[in-house]
Structures are given as structure tokens and as C-alpha cells.
Write a protein that holds these residues in place. Structure first.
Motif, PDB file in Angstrom:
ATOM      1  N   ASP A 139       0.810  -1.220   0.000  1.00  0.00           N
ATOM      2  CA  ASP A 139       0.000   0.000   0.000  1.00  0.00           C
ATOM      3  C   ASP A 139       0.843   1.270   0.000  1.00  0.00           C
ATOM      4  O   ASP A 139       0.378   2.324  -0.435  1.00  0.00           O
ATOM      5  CB  ASP A 139      -0.903   0.022   1.246  1.00  0.00           C
ATOM      6  CG  ASP A 139      -1.815  -1.187   1.295  1.00  0.00           C
ATOM      7  OD1 ASP A 139      -2.580  -1.378   0.337  1.00  0.00           O
ATOM      8  OD2 ASP A 139      -1.731  -1.954   2.278  1.00  0.00           O
ATOM      9  N   GLU A 140       2.050   1.179   0.540  1.00  0.00           N
ATOM     10  CA  GLU A 140       2.893   2.369   0.690  1.00  0.00           C
ATOM     11  C   GLU A 140       4.348   1.954   0.555  1.00  0.00           C
ATOM     12  O   GLU A 140       4.730   0.856   0.939  1.00  0.00           O
ATOM     13  CB  GLU A 140       2.644   3.002   2.068  1.00  0.00           C
ATOM     14  CG  GLU A 140       3.396   4.278   2.307  1.00  0.00           C
ATOM     15  CD  GLU A 140       3.074   4.899   3.664  1.00  0.00           C
ATOM     16  OE1 GLU A 140       4.022   5.208   4.408  1.00  0.00           O
ATOM     17  OE2 GLU A 140       1.865   5.074   3.974  1.00  0.00           O
ATOM     18  N   VAL A 164       2.370   0.915 -11.762  1.00  0.00           N
ATOM     19  CA  VAL A 164       1.762   1.153 -10.450  1.00  0.00           C
ATOM     20  C   VAL A 164       1.824   2.654 -10.178  1.00  0.00           C
ATOM     21  O   VAL A 164       2.877   3.181  -9.829  1.00  0.00           O
ATOM     22  CB  VAL A 164       2.508   0.368  -9.335  1.00  0.00           C
ATOM     23  CG1 VAL A 164       1.865   0.631  -7.985  1.00  0.00           C
ATOM     24  CG2 VAL A 164       2.552  -1.112  -9.648  1.00  0.00           C
ATOM     25  N   LEU A 166       1.753   6.036  -8.311  1.00  0.00           N
ATOM     26  CA  LEU A 166       2.014   6.426  -6.927  1.00  0.00           C
ATOM     27  C   LEU A 166       1.951   7.943  -6.824  1.00  0.00           C
ATOM     28  O   LEU A 166       2.093   8.649  -7.812  1.00  0.00           O
ATOM     29  CB  LEU A 166       3.400   5.953  -6.494  1.00  0.00           C
ATOM     30  CG  LEU A 166       3.700   4.465  -6.646  1.00  0.00           C
ATOM     31  CD1 LEU A 166       5.176   4.190  -6.378  1.00  0.00           C
ATOM     32  CD2 LEU A 166       2.833   3.644  -5.708  1.00  0.00           C
ATOM     33  N   ARG A 167       1.769   8.414  -5.592  1.00  0.00           N
ATOM     34  CA  ARG A 167       1.849   9.857  -5.358  1.00  0.00           C
ATOM     35  C   ARG A 167       2.798  10.092  -4.187  1.00  0.00           C
ATOM     36  O   ARG A 167       2.790   9.342  -3.202  1.00  0.00           O
ATOM     37  CB  ARG A 167       0.485  10.477  -5.112  1.00  0.00           C
ATOM     38  CG  ARG A 167      -0.176  10.118  -3.840  1.00  0.00           C
ATOM     39  CD  ARG A 167      -1.468  10.927  -3.610  1.00  0.00           C
ATOM     40  NE  ARG A 167      -1.993  10.575  -2.319  1.00  0.00           N
ATOM     41  CZ  ARG A 167      -1.524  11.044  -1.151  1.00  0.00           C
ATOM     42  NH1 ARG A 167      -0.559  11.916  -1.129  1.00  0.00           N
ATOM     43  NH2 ARG A 167      -2.044  10.641  -0.013  1.00  0.00           N
ATOM     44  N   TYR A 183       5.955   7.135  -0.762  1.00  0.00           N
ATOM     45  CA  TYR A 183       4.908   7.143  -1.795  1.00  0.00           C
ATOM     46  C   TYR A 183       3.731   6.296  -1.335  1.00  0.00           C
ATOM     47  O   TYR A 183       3.909   5.237  -0.745  1.00  0.00           O
ATOM     48  CB  TYR A 183       5.441   6.548  -3.114  1.00  0.00           C
ATOM     49  CG  TYR A 183       6.446   7.427  -3.801  1.00  0.00           C
ATOM     50  CD1 TYR A 183       6.051   8.451  -4.637  1.00  0.00           C
ATOM     51  CD2 TYR A 183       7.810   7.217  -3.623  1.00  0.00           C
ATOM     52  CE1 TYR A 183       6.972   9.259  -5.288  1.00  0.00           C
ATOM     53  CE2 TYR A 183       8.742   8.005  -4.260  1.00  0.00           C
ATOM     54  CZ  TYR A 183       8.316   9.026  -5.093  1.00  0.00           C
ATOM     55  OH  TYR A 183       9.243   9.806  -5.722  1.00  0.00           O
ATOM     56  N   GLU A 184       2.544   6.769  -1.664  1.00  0.00           N
ATOM     57  CA  GLU A 184       1.326   6.017  -1.429  1.00  0.00           C
ATOM     58  C   GLU A 184       0.725   5.628  -2.768  1.00  0.00           C
ATOM     59  O   GLU A 184       1.008   6.262  -3.792  1.00  0.00           O
ATOM     60  CB  GLU A 184       0.327   6.870  -0.627  1.00  0.00           C
ATOM     61  CG  GLU A 184       0.831   7.200   0.772  1.00  0.00           C
ATOM     62  CD  GLU A 184      -0.078   8.144   1.523  1.00  0.00           C
ATOM     63  OE1 GLU A 184      -0.916   8.833   0.889  1.00  0.00           O
ATOM     64  OE2 GLU A 184       0.049   8.211   2.754  1.00  0.00           O
ATOM     65  N   ARG A 185      -0.097   4.596  -2.746  1.00  0.00           N
ATOM     66  CA  ARG A 185      -0.787   4.204  -3.971  1.00  0.00           C
ATOM     67  C   ARG A 185      -1.683   5.343  -4.415  1.00  0.00           C
ATOM     68  O   ARG A 185      -2.362   5.970  -3.608  1.00  0.00           O
ATOM     69  CB  ARG A 185      -1.642   2.950  -3.732  1.00  0.00           C
ATOM     70  CG  ARG A 185      -0.880   1.716  -3.291  1.00  0.00           C
ATOM     71  CD  ARG A 185       0.056   1.189  -4.352  1.00  0.00           C
ATOM     72  NE  ARG A 185      -0.613   0.649  -5.495  1.00  0.00           N
ATOM     73  CZ  ARG A 185      -0.787  -0.644  -5.714  1.00  0.00           C
ATOM     74  NH1 ARG A 185      -0.335  -1.542  -4.858  1.00  0.00           N
ATOM     75  NH2 ARG A 185      -1.408  -1.055  -6.781  1.00  0.00           N
ATOM     76  N   ASP A 186      -1.680   5.619  -5.690  1.00  0.00           N
ATOM     77  CA  ASP A 186      -2.507   6.689  -6.236  1.00  0.00           C
ATOM     78  C   ASP A 186      -3.875   6.114  -6.560  1.00  0.00           C
ATOM     79  O   ASP A 186      -4.001   5.247  -7.436  1.00  0.00           O
ATOM     80  CB  ASP A 186      -1.854   7.270  -7.484  1.00  0.00           C
ATOM     81  CG  ASP A 186      -2.489   8.562  -7.931  1.00  0.00           C
ATOM     82  OD1 ASP A 186      -3.384   9.064  -7.245  1.00  0.00           O
ATOM     83  OD2 ASP A 186      -2.071   9.073  -8.999  1.00  0.00           O
TER      84      ASP A 186
END
Length: 187
Positions: A139-140, A164, A166-167, A183-186
Motif C-alpha cells: 500500500d505504501e 503502479v 504512486l503519489r 509514496y502512497e498508492r494513487d
């Protein structure tokens, strides 16, 4: 629901260890170690492969009593010993220090573990992280880029065929030149 966080150190050229499994290029000083301690202390458990677990088990159970250990190292020893650990291994017969042995990465079982109460879970170890990535379970990402080029070794990310998105959620530079990229999933 808890998150699965991939937390790993990497050289600037993308390797997590040298060709002979070297980690001596890591730049972990007291500032960075204190940061790691604070991050891990807030977690609900460690998800480790057998090699990572055995590496950790070879150091941390005795580090608190080792006169060569720094204060952050002694603190981490206590954190590691108390933290629930899930070791993914087909061969490990026995594990101590609040450890559960898990034989396979089964996505439904990981989702059930995430649904339990408690803090987030950290996945560590290159092969286990690759398995979690293949099953789309991360997830991160917390990548600690060390200011060194090592030329070759084991890459952080194995080749894969999907993109994948990411933000960037956080970046932080430490005094020793290490940079955290979180980074977290966008969505």
C-alpha cells in the motif's frame, strides 16, 4: 484497515545489497537510526523473509547488552524483540522472539492480517517484498536512498509488467545525505 508498507534502504543506483550481499554501504547514523526506531515502534508487526529474519535474529537479541551498541541500537533491540514478527519461510522450523512462521504469501491471508486491529505492517527483505509486489499487496513505499553508487547487486524492484501509479506523500533529507521518499498508492 492496516496498510502494508514496504520500507527499504537503497543505493542511488537502485540496489538494496551488493553482489555478495554487502550492506556496509548503508549510512545509518544516530539520527537515521532514531527515525527508524520511531517508525518501527508505531507499527503493528514486521513481515520478514527467512534471510532477513535470520540476519536480524543474529544481531538484535544481544544488542541491548553489547557495550559497542549505541543508545539507538539498544532501543531498537527492545523494539525488535517485542514487535510481532511474521516470517515467511518454507524451511524455517522454529523461530523465537514473538515470531510466527508463515509458509506462503496467500493474498487472502494477508488481507485478513491487514483487517486485524493494530498498527500498519512493514514488509522487509527483497524476495518477500517482490512476492508482495507480485500479489499487489503493498500500500505504501518508504524508500531510503543512500548517497552511494554500488554499481551492481540486488535491485530493489524486480522486473514486472504493470504500471503502479504512486503519489509522493513525503520527502525528507537526513544530515548524512540519506533521503526518504514516501509514496502512497494513487487512487
Amino acid at each position: 484497515m492496516r496498510k502494508i508498507i514496504l520500507m527499504m534502504s537503497v543505493s542511488l543506483d537502485g540496489f538494496i545489497e551488493g553482489p555478495e550481499h554487502q550492506l556496509d554501504w548503508h549510512r545509518v547514523d544516530d539520527e537515521l537510526h532514531l527515525h527508524f526506531n520511531d517508525e518501527i515502534r508505531s507499527m503493528g508487526g514486521l513481515l520478514e523473509g527467512r534471510v532477513t529474519y535470520e540476519l536480524m535474529a543474529g544481531v538484535w537479541p544481544t544488542a541491548e547488552d553489547d557495550p559497542a551498541s549505541t543508545a539507538p541500537m539498544r532501543d531498537f533491540a527492545r523494539i525488535w524483540l517485542d514487535m510481532p514478527k511474521y516470517v515467511f519461510s518454507r524451511t524455517l522450523e522454529r523461530a523465537d522472539w514473538n515470531t510466527t512462521i508463515v509458509r506462503e504469501v496467500v493474498p487472502e491471508e494477508i488481507e485478513a492480517l491487514k483487517a486485524q486491529p493494530g498498527g500498519d505492517l512493514v514488509v522487509g527483505g527483497p524476495d518477500l517484498a517482490a512476492s508482495f509486489l507480485r500479489h499487489d499487496l503493498v500500500d505504501e513505499f518508504r524508500v531510503y536512498v543512500h548517497p552511494v553508487l554500488i554499481g551492481r547487486g540486488k535491485p530493489l524492484f524486480p522486473p514486472f509488467d504493470t504500471i503502479v501509479p504512486l503519489r509522493l506523500a513525503e520527502s525528507r533529507a537526513f544530515g548524512n545525505g540519506v533521503v526518504l521518499l514516501r509514496y502512497e498508492r494513487d487512487a
